[in-house]
Design an enzyme around this catalytic site. Structure first.
Site, PDB file in Angstrom:
ATOM      1  N   ASP A   1     -18.605  -0.924   5.116  1.00 51.67           N
ATOM      2  CA  ASP A   1     -17.592  -1.787   4.516  1.00 51.67           C
ATOM      3  C   ASP A   1     -16.704  -2.379   5.610  1.00 51.67           C
ATOM      4  O   ASP A   1     -16.263  -1.673   6.521  1.00 51.67           O
ATOM      5  CB  ASP A   1     -16.763  -0.953   3.537  1.00 51.67           C
ATOM      6  CG  ASP A   1     -15.681  -1.747   2.855  1.00 51.67           C
ATOM      7  OD1 ASP A   1     -16.022  -2.673   2.099  1.00 51.67           O
ATOM      8  OD2 ASP A   1     -14.492  -1.438   3.074  1.00 51.67           O
TER       9      ASP A   1
ATOM     10  N   GLU B   1     -21.248  -5.125   6.598  1.00 50.31           N
ATOM     11  CA  GLU B   1     -20.545  -6.196   5.892  1.00 50.31           C
ATOM     12  C   GLU B   1     -19.797  -6.953   6.983  1.00 50.31           C
ATOM     13  O   GLU B   1     -18.789  -6.456   7.502  1.00 50.31           O
ATOM     14  CB  GLU B   1     -19.574  -5.628   4.861  1.00 50.31           C
ATOM     15  CG  GLU B   1     -18.877  -6.726   4.082  1.00 50.31           C
ATOM     16  CD  GLU B   1     -17.837  -6.196   3.095  1.00 50.31           C
ATOM     17  OE1 GLU B   1     -17.695  -6.776   2.006  1.00 50.31           O
ATOM     18  OE2 GLU B   1     -17.154  -5.206   3.433  1.00 50.31           O
TER      19      GLU B   1
END
Length: 692
Positions: A334, A371
């Site tokens: 993330d 990401e």
């Protein structure tokens, strides 16, 4: 290819012996606890009994042993022991020491909650019988990712026992495994399962952090996802249930990928909860100015400072633990850009932590998915993570949505689409304008939807977000969705609108699963799941976000289409090239692609970007080292008016019909065509042929 070590901070710094064996290590004389703090001047270990977690039964000093490490050995640190630490240190800019705070030890393998909502670490022994199970090691070109939520996947599944609903054990139940295998995915990517907490702001609104992007600790599985029986037995049993899930999924041939949140923690901004890193060494663990103000590149209140060896080593050790002791197959990072920011807070793909993750032998063969953005300066880095990394490709998402949705919407109002088919074709063929030749198309994780944003069904049913239930007056969530409601906002009885929406979903799913790259399906999209227009449902632990397994006929048809597309992808290596194709060339290291217009003629340069010409025939040939040579012809028609195409003139070719988005139900009939045959295409549709 192995890159040279970056000059800024060589990788061995992360592997310094001074930072070895942090946390609890069990031995014949009990356990040894080692904790690092670069600025602390005192540290204590507190032991609690199994009944009262609020008052310590024993308090022991941790002794400084050099290089910022404090250590204590005691027979009280045995499996099941509850403990916490207290840390004292200097005052001044950036320091937030409070010797009265009871803190989570960062390397804790287990956690339990006290009566006041605070936390205690738990010693976990961790033994487990893996038997003959092994990591599936799915080749990258065959990988199909299924992104889902542990609780949401099984909470309402009718064939999973209620005691297992919403649990790790439920995810590994034969009914869930059967669904995944029948669908044809290879790798289950789970939203965060590290122990996490709900933000006080959400609790005041009567909401909860459902997605889990609010980590308390990087080593402990989230206990509420375990069965009630294992929660009652404690962290050791919770970990066994988690490992049992991984074992059963592996035995079924399915990989387990974890969505990991190392970029920030649940401690939020200054003044937020003090649970662990802030009380141990705020200055070292969080990015901040010289005056002590946080530099928040995550939008979550704090950003973990991976320019320090201790913070980077914490992340690396966590990854090693999950990859080896828990047998996890891969990680989706993330806001990965935050992890790659240096001491000047600038992103570099050769950041020591990113390099160490990629090159660490303990992580060999692990899938690494970035990401590639955060909210800081220079935070958008798609395509820039370098060898060894896969990346979420937001450029792919946006272009595919535009082509099938917002462009169609525009054309209804302006009589022509705003752009031609060229940019869409680049994404279809692997995004060569984003990823380097060395990395190739398999660096791209293609997706049309994800946990964050509209579901597939909502993408074709809503023009705007409907997030009032989130308690932020509809201000949260993305405003630019590239969605199209096809003539009615949300639910409707208009069969014409509903039929057009169903075709649009098949076009989007077809594009995703027939494109070069690694596809990611969001759980429930294969069944047309809705969140009623909420594109930021992170705070809803309810039927809004749990998958419904009660499917209408059209939903069963969509599932059958998705299953058929995945079968076609498996059986035709031309759809999953390992390297970028080259236009009309015959070179050993690349597959071949050819592009034709609706008349079967080679695409002329002026047609690529002409909005009046949005019909394309894409001939792809498999990468040479694939097991069998293979060719497919994918036909895309990107306007709502029906048209005819002429199949290209390929010597002695036979075109075998494999799939069409125009069919409500995928057909088992395999019609064949010859070069020069005319094929009718309905408006806004796709069709795939195998070329024999």
């Amino acid at each position: 290819m192995v890159r040279p070590e970056p000059a800024l901070a060589p990788r061995p710094a992360l592997l310094s012996p001074a930072l070895d064996d942090l946390g609890v290590r069990l031995g014949p004389d009990g356990g040894t606890l080692r904790v690092w703090s670069g600025s602390a001047d005192a540290m204590q270990l507190l032991i609690f009994d199994d009944v009262d977690l609020d008052w310590a039964t024993e308090t022991l000093p941790l002794t400084p042993v050099g290089d910022g490490v404090f250590e204590a050995t005691t027979p009280l640190l045995r499996p099941g022991a509850r403990y916490a630490i207290r840390v004292g240190g200097p005052h001044g800019a950036g320091h937030t020491f409070n010797p009265q705070s009871l803190l989570i030890e960062p390397y804790s393998r287990g956690l339990v909650s006290g009566s006041f909502g605070d936390w205690r670490s738990v010693v976990v022994e961790g033994s487990f019988d893996w038997g003959a199970s092994a990591k599936p090691r799915v080749p990258m070109d065959r990988t199909v990712i299924y992104e889902g939520h542990v609780k949401g996947l099984t909470k309402r599944h009718p064939f999973i026992p209620p005691a297992l609903h919403g649990t790790y054990a439920g995810l590994a139940h034969p009914a869930m495994i059967e669904h995944l295998l029948t669908l044809g995915v290879t790798s289950v990517e789970l939203l965060p399962v590290h122990a996490f907490a709900t933000e006080p702001r959400l609790l005041q609104l009567g909401l909860t952090n459902y997605w889990g992007y609010n980590s308390l600790n990087f080593f402990t599985p989230h206990a509420p996802y375990a069965t009630a029986a294992n929660r009652a037995d404690g962290p050791e049993a919770v970990l066994r249930e988690f490992k049992g899930m991984v074992k059963l999924l592996h035995e079924a041939g399915l990989e387990v990928i974890l969505d990991v949140v190392y970029n920030h923690t649940a401690e939020e901004g200054i003044g937020g909860p003090r649970t662990s890193l802030r009380g141990i060494d705020n200055r070292a663990y969080y990015r901040q100015t010289a005056e002590g103000a946080y530099i928040d590149e995550t939008g979550c209140g704090n950003a973990v400072n991976t320019s320090t060896d201790a913070a980077s080593r914490l992340v690396l050790d966590s990854l090693r633990y999950w990859a080896n002791e828990v047998q996890i197959d891969g990680f989706r990072f993330d806001l990965a850009v935050t992890l790659g920011r240096d001491e000047r807070h600038s992103f570099t793909p050769d950041h020591p932590l990113l390099t160490a993750i990629r090159e660490d032998a303990a992580l060999s063969g692990t899938k690494l998915i970035a990401e590639p953005w955060d909210v800081g300066m220079g935070g958008w880095q798609t395509g820039n993570f370098g060898d060894g990394w896969l990346e979420w490709n937001d450029r792919y998402r946006d272009r595919v949505r535009n082509f099938w949705l917002s462009d169609i919407d525009y054309a209804r109002r302006a009589d022509t689409a705003p752009v031609g088919i060229g940019g869409f074709a680049t994404r279809l063929a692997g995004s060569s304008n984003t990823f380097s030749e060395e990395r190739g198309p398999l660096a791209s994780v293609n997706f049309v939807t994800a946990h964050d944003g509209f579901t597939l069904r909502d993408l074709v049913s809503y023009d705007v977000k409907h997030n009032l239930g989130n308690g932020e007056q509809n201000r949260d969530g993305a405003d630019t969705n590239r969605s199209f409601n096809h003539g009615a906002e949300g639910p409707t009885d208009d069969e014409r609108v509903l039929a057009t929406r169903r075709t649009a979903m098949r076009n989007l799913m077809g594009t995703l699963l027939l494109s070069a790259g690694v596809p990611m399906i969001t759980a429930g999209d294969e069944m047309g799941r809705t969140q009623r227009g909420n594109n930021n449902a992170y705070c809803h632990d309810s039927a809004l976000t749990w998958l419904s397994w009660d499917m209408a006929p059209w939903q069963r048809d969509l599932f059958a289409h998705t299953r058929r597309l995945l079968q076609v992808r498996r059986e035709n290596p031309a759809l999953r090239p390992k390297r970028f194709a080259r236009l009309g060339e015959r070179i050993p290291s690349a597959s071949v692609m050819e592009w034709f217009d609706e008349n079967g003629r080679t695409m002329s340069s002026d047609r690529w970007n002409d909005p009046a010409h949005r019909t394309l025939q894409y001939l792809a040939t498999s990468t040479p080292e694939h097991e069998e040579p293979n060719r497919v012809l994918l036909v895309i028609h990107g306007t709502e008016a029906p048209t005819d195409i002429v199949l290209p003139d390929l010597d002695d070719a036979v075109f075998v019909d494999l799939w069409s988005s125009a069919d409500e139900t995928p057909s088992d009939t395999r019609a064949t065509f010859a070069p020069g045959d005319v094929v009718a295409l309905p408006g806004a549709s796709m069709r795939l042929f195998r070329v024999d």
